[in-house]
Design a protein around this motif. Structure first.
Motif, mmCIF file in Angstrom:
data_model
loop_
_atom_site.group_PDB
_atom_site.id
_atom_site.type_symbol
_atom_site.label_atom_id
_atom_site.label_comp_id
_atom_site.label_asym_id
_atom_site.label_seq_id
_atom_site.Cartn_x
_atom_site.Cartn_y
_atom_site.Cartn_z
ATOM 1 N N GLN A 187 0.799 -1.224 0.000
ATOM 2 C CA GLN A 187 0.000 0.000 0.000
ATOM 3 C C GLN A 187 0.837 1.282 0.000
ATOM 4 O O GLN A 187 0.675 2.162 0.861
ATOM 5 C CB GLN A 187 -0.959 -0.003 1.195
ATOM 6 C CG GLN A 187 -1.933 -1.164 1.198
ATOM 7 C CD GLN A 187 -2.861 -1.180 2.381
ATOM 8 O OE1 GLN A 187 -2.777 -0.343 3.285
ATOM 9 N NE2 GLN A 187 -3.801 -2.130 2.409
ATOM 10 N N PRO A 188 1.744 1.436 -0.969
ATOM 11 C CA PRO A 188 2.523 2.684 -1.035
ATOM 12 C C PRO A 188 1.643 3.851 -1.470
ATOM 13 O O PRO A 188 0.615 3.658 -2.126
ATOM 14 C CB PRO A 188 3.575 2.360 -2.094
ATOM 15 C CG PRO A 188 2.920 1.346 -2.979
ATOM 16 C CD PRO A 188 2.075 0.510 -2.066
ATOM 17 N N ARG A 189 2.033 5.042 -1.101
ATOM 18 C CA ARG A 189 1.297 6.244 -1.526
ATOM 19 C C ARG A 189 1.500 6.526 -3.003
ATOM 20 O O ARG A 189 0.643 7.133 -3.664
ATOM 21 C CB ARG A 189 1.756 7.452 -0.710
ATOM 22 C CG ARG A 189 1.397 7.387 0.773
ATOM 23 C CD ARG A 189 2.109 8.474 1.557
ATOM 24 N NE ARG A 189 1.792 9.808 1.032
ATOM 25 C CZ ARG A 189 2.434 10.923 1.403
ATOM 26 N NH1 ARG A 189 3.425 10.840 2.299
ATOM 27 N NH2 ARG A 189 2.096 12.088 0.900
ATOM 28 N N ILE A 190 2.653 6.109 -3.514
ATOM 29 C CA ILE A 190 2.983 6.287 -4.929
ATOM 30 C C ILE A 190 3.293 4.911 -5.508
ATOM 31 O O ILE A 190 4.089 4.162 -4.950
ATOM 32 C CB ILE A 190 4.217 7.199 -5.108
ATOM 33 C CG1 ILE A 190 3.994 8.558 -4.448
ATOM 34 C CG2 ILE A 190 4.559 7.365 -6.581
ATOM 35 C CD1 ILE A 190 5.265 9.353 -4.258
ATOM 36 N N LEU A 191 2.654 4.589 -6.618
ATOM 37 C CA LEU A 191 2.866 3.289 -7.254
ATOM 38 C C LEU A 191 3.363 3.518 -8.680
ATOM 39 O O LEU A 191 2.679 4.158 -9.487
ATOM 40 C CB LEU A 191 1.569 2.495 -7.263
ATOM 41 C CG LEU A 191 1.625 1.078 -7.826
ATOM 42 C CD1 LEU A 191 2.584 0.206 -7.031
ATOM 43 C CD2 LEU A 191 0.222 0.463 -7.826
ATOM 44 N N VAL A 192 4.558 3.013 -8.975
ATOM 45 C CA VAL A 192 5.164 3.170 -10.296
ATOM 46 C C VAL A 192 5.286 1.785 -10.922
ATOM 47 O O VAL A 192 5.848 0.868 -10.327
ATOM 48 C CB VAL A 192 6.557 3.830 -10.201
ATOM 49 C CG1 VAL A 192 7.167 4.003 -11.583
ATOM 50 C CG2 VAL A 192 6.452 5.179 -9.491
ATOM 51 N N LEU A 193 4.751 1.626 -12.135
ATOM 52 C CA LEU A 193 4.731 0.320 -12.800
ATOM 53 C C LEU A 193 5.342 0.441 -14.190
ATOM 54 O O LEU A 193 4.945 1.306 -14.982
ATOM 55 C CB LEU A 193 3.300 -0.217 -12.912
ATOM 56 C CG LEU A 193 2.496 -0.295 -11.606
ATOM 57 C CD1 LEU A 193 1.593 0.935 -11.474
ATOM 58 C CD2 LEU A 193 1.655 -1.554 -11.558
#
Length: 572
Positions: A163-169
């Motif tokens: 549950q990160p505040r920022i999700l980079v994929l």
């Protein structure tokens, strides 16, 4: 306040002459869903690394400028401090998994343990993400025994569960079937609505148009365009950046050029936008004559491939193939469709003896495969694996392409000629003396294709060849496949890219529950839209556009415009 902020960032990998990112300034607000588009090599993955602090804390190289993540100045923080804030899903799931945990459940618990999450909350989070990504059935499986698509879902789940505040994929859906890809993007849009900031690098322009709130178009490490999807994806310079357009945009461009649609309207980038433009068009179309793109080959000819009641099961598992009967004529172009895990790769591995039937017989010409070695069958059937790393091992690209030819006993002069022709056909001449593993994965896929094309087999098998390729590289591959057709080479294609499939294949096969459920021309098979969708096949964009206009089983832009022209005239 921006949750991500870059100020004049320039970054170069070690021993490289040009920066991967150049003087890049960027701000992202909380809750945005930002898509990063661009050709391979434009800096998309490097930007993903910088957005999560892996640059400069993990990757070495030369760094200038400044970055902030959730108010933390990256150079003053550690990866351990940034990890709970910004999570990164790598392009390759092999780089994401720990390779130390015996089950998927424990793999998902690994990151939570490092964050010190309480056991009760840990179990709740893991159960929720297993359900959300439809991978609960994999919970007790070893991650190392999963298919590429299953590993990709697990890798995504391993970051989402924290549950990160920022999700980079970085290219998170390349190995997923359409159903799996849609589920990922839908989940990302839900997380965005709940306040998570999402940044996703992808070649999937249709997903960008549907889900993104903003698009960054990269070119040579710089932000070339930055704006709403409608503005960026319809930009006239998109093709110059090696990105291309959605099929909806391409068809509308053709219709405008033909006078079917007014030329002063903005180009649509979504299905709904294209349908609306065609439905409201009031200009009299000019005549457009549909030409048959594909000529059916092989009528009356002796099959080059024949499956007779073929069944196959891996040891201690249920059958994957059950009573498959199939023939392939010389020069025929066939695509295998179906969701991940239905047995497509298993089926094609029977074509050159990598697998042998549990029951039944596979014939290659007049040879039954169980009487011949894979090396003998490879003279007639060339197989390009889904993962090129499984078949590349020489020190240079040229040596790689020449390797199979030497094994076939081809003369030195002929080898040199064939190697040059194969490299040229796939735009690889400039890489002839490079080590394949110094090149990116998409170029390695094209190298693997060149190795097979150089051997000039009667049948070429391509397993998911467009995964990870940008629009320009897909066009290079398309040109090579057109040459195969002209030479009379048969093609067996496995791909979830249905737009690519209908461009190149005369015949479509739907594999479901270990058997072939549909078999026929593209126009025949596409009439079974509900069955295809239920089987996890995403209909081609042009087919869906045709259906939205009341036109059935459309497989090409030319066919759509011709059918629309005829329907429009009848309505006058």
């Amino acid at each position: 306040m921006a949750i991500l902020h870059f100020a004049n960032l320039t970054y170069s990998y070690p021993h490289t002459p040009k920066p991967a990112l150049k003087d890049l300034s960027l701000s992202v607000e909380p809750g945005e869903l930002v898509a990063i588009a661009g050709r391979n090599g434009s800096g998309k993955s490097t930007l993903c690394y910088a957005l999560t602090g892996f640059i400069p804390h993990f990757f070495q190289g030369q760094w200038e400028g400044d970055t902030w993540i959730a108010g933390k100045r990256v150079v003053d923080a550690t990866l351990a401090e940034l990890a709970p804030i910004a999570g990164l899903v790598f392009q390759s799931p092999a780089n994401q998994l720990s390779h130390t945990k015996p089950t998927v459940y424990e793999e998902l618990a690994f990151g939570l343990e490092n964050l010190g999450i309480e056991p009760t909350e840990m179990r709740d989070r893991i159960d929720a993400i297993l359900h959300a990504l439809d991978i609960a059935a994999l919970a007790t499986r070893s991650p190392l025994t999963l298919s590429g698509g299953e590993q990709q879902r697990v890798a995504i789940a391993a970051i989402l569960v924290m549950q990160p505040r920022i999700l980079v994929l970085d290219e998170p859906t390349t190995q997923l079937d359409p159903q799996g890809a849609d589920a990922i993007f839908f989940l990302l849009s839900q997380l965005c609505q709940q306040g998570t900031t999402i940044i996703v690098a992808t070649h999937d322009l249709e997903a960008i148009a549907r889900y993104a709130t903003r698009v960054l178009l990269l070119q040579a490490g710089q932000v070339y365009r930055d704006g709403a999807p409608q503005a960026v994806l319809a930009d006239e310079s998109l093709e110059d950046c090696g990105v291309g357009y959605t099929v909806y945009t391409q068809v509308s461009k053709q219709a405008q050029a033909a006078g079917i649609l007014p030329s002063n309207q903005p180009l649509p980038v979504t299905l709904e936008g294209a349908i609306a433009q065609f439905q409201t068009a009031r200009r009299l179309p000019k005549p457009i004559h549909n030409s048959e793109r594909h000529t059916k080959r092989g009528s009356g000819e002796t099959p080059i491939i024949r499956f007779e009641s073929v069944s196959f099961a891996y040891p201690h598992q249920n059958p994957v193939l059950q009573g498959v009967d199939l023939t392939l004529a010389p020069g025929e172009q066939v695509a295998l469709l179906g969701r991940n895990g239905v047995g497509k790769t298993t089926l094609v591995k029977h074509l050159n003896g990598l697998l042998r039937p549990t029951e039944g017989t596979v014939w290659i010409g007049d040879r039954a495969t169980h009487h011949h070695t894979t090396a003998q069958l490879a003279r007639q059937v060339g197989y390009v694996f889904q993962n090129p790393n499984d078949q590349l091992f020489c020190g240079t690209v040229a040596a790689e392409v020449a390797f199979g030819l030497r094994n076939l006993g081809v003369s030195r002069t002929a080898i040199e000629k064939r190697v040059e022709e194969a490299l040229d056909s796939l735009d690889l001449i400039a890489f002839a003396e490079a080590n394949p593993y110094d090149l990116s994965l998409p170029w390695r896929k094209l190298i693997a294709c060149a190795c097979v094309l150089a051997m000039q087999p009667a049948v070429v098998v391509l397993d998911e060849p467009t995964i990870g390729l940008d629009a320009q590289q897909i066009q290079i591959l398309s040109t090579a496949l057109t040459q195969l057709r002209q030479q009379g080479t048969a093609l067996v294609l496995i791909s979830h890219n249905s737009d690519f499939v209908v461009q190149h294949c005369d015949r479509l096969l739907l594999l479901q529950n270990g058997t072939i459920r549909l078999d026929g021309s593209a126009s025949h098979v596409l009439r079974h839209a509900k069955q295809l969708t239920h089987a996890g096949v995403r209909l081609p964009q042009v087919t869906r556009l045709g259906m939205g206009l009341g036109l059935e089983a459309i497989a090409t832009p030319e066919a759509l415009l011709a059918a629309y022209d005829e329907t429009f005239r009848k309505a006058l």
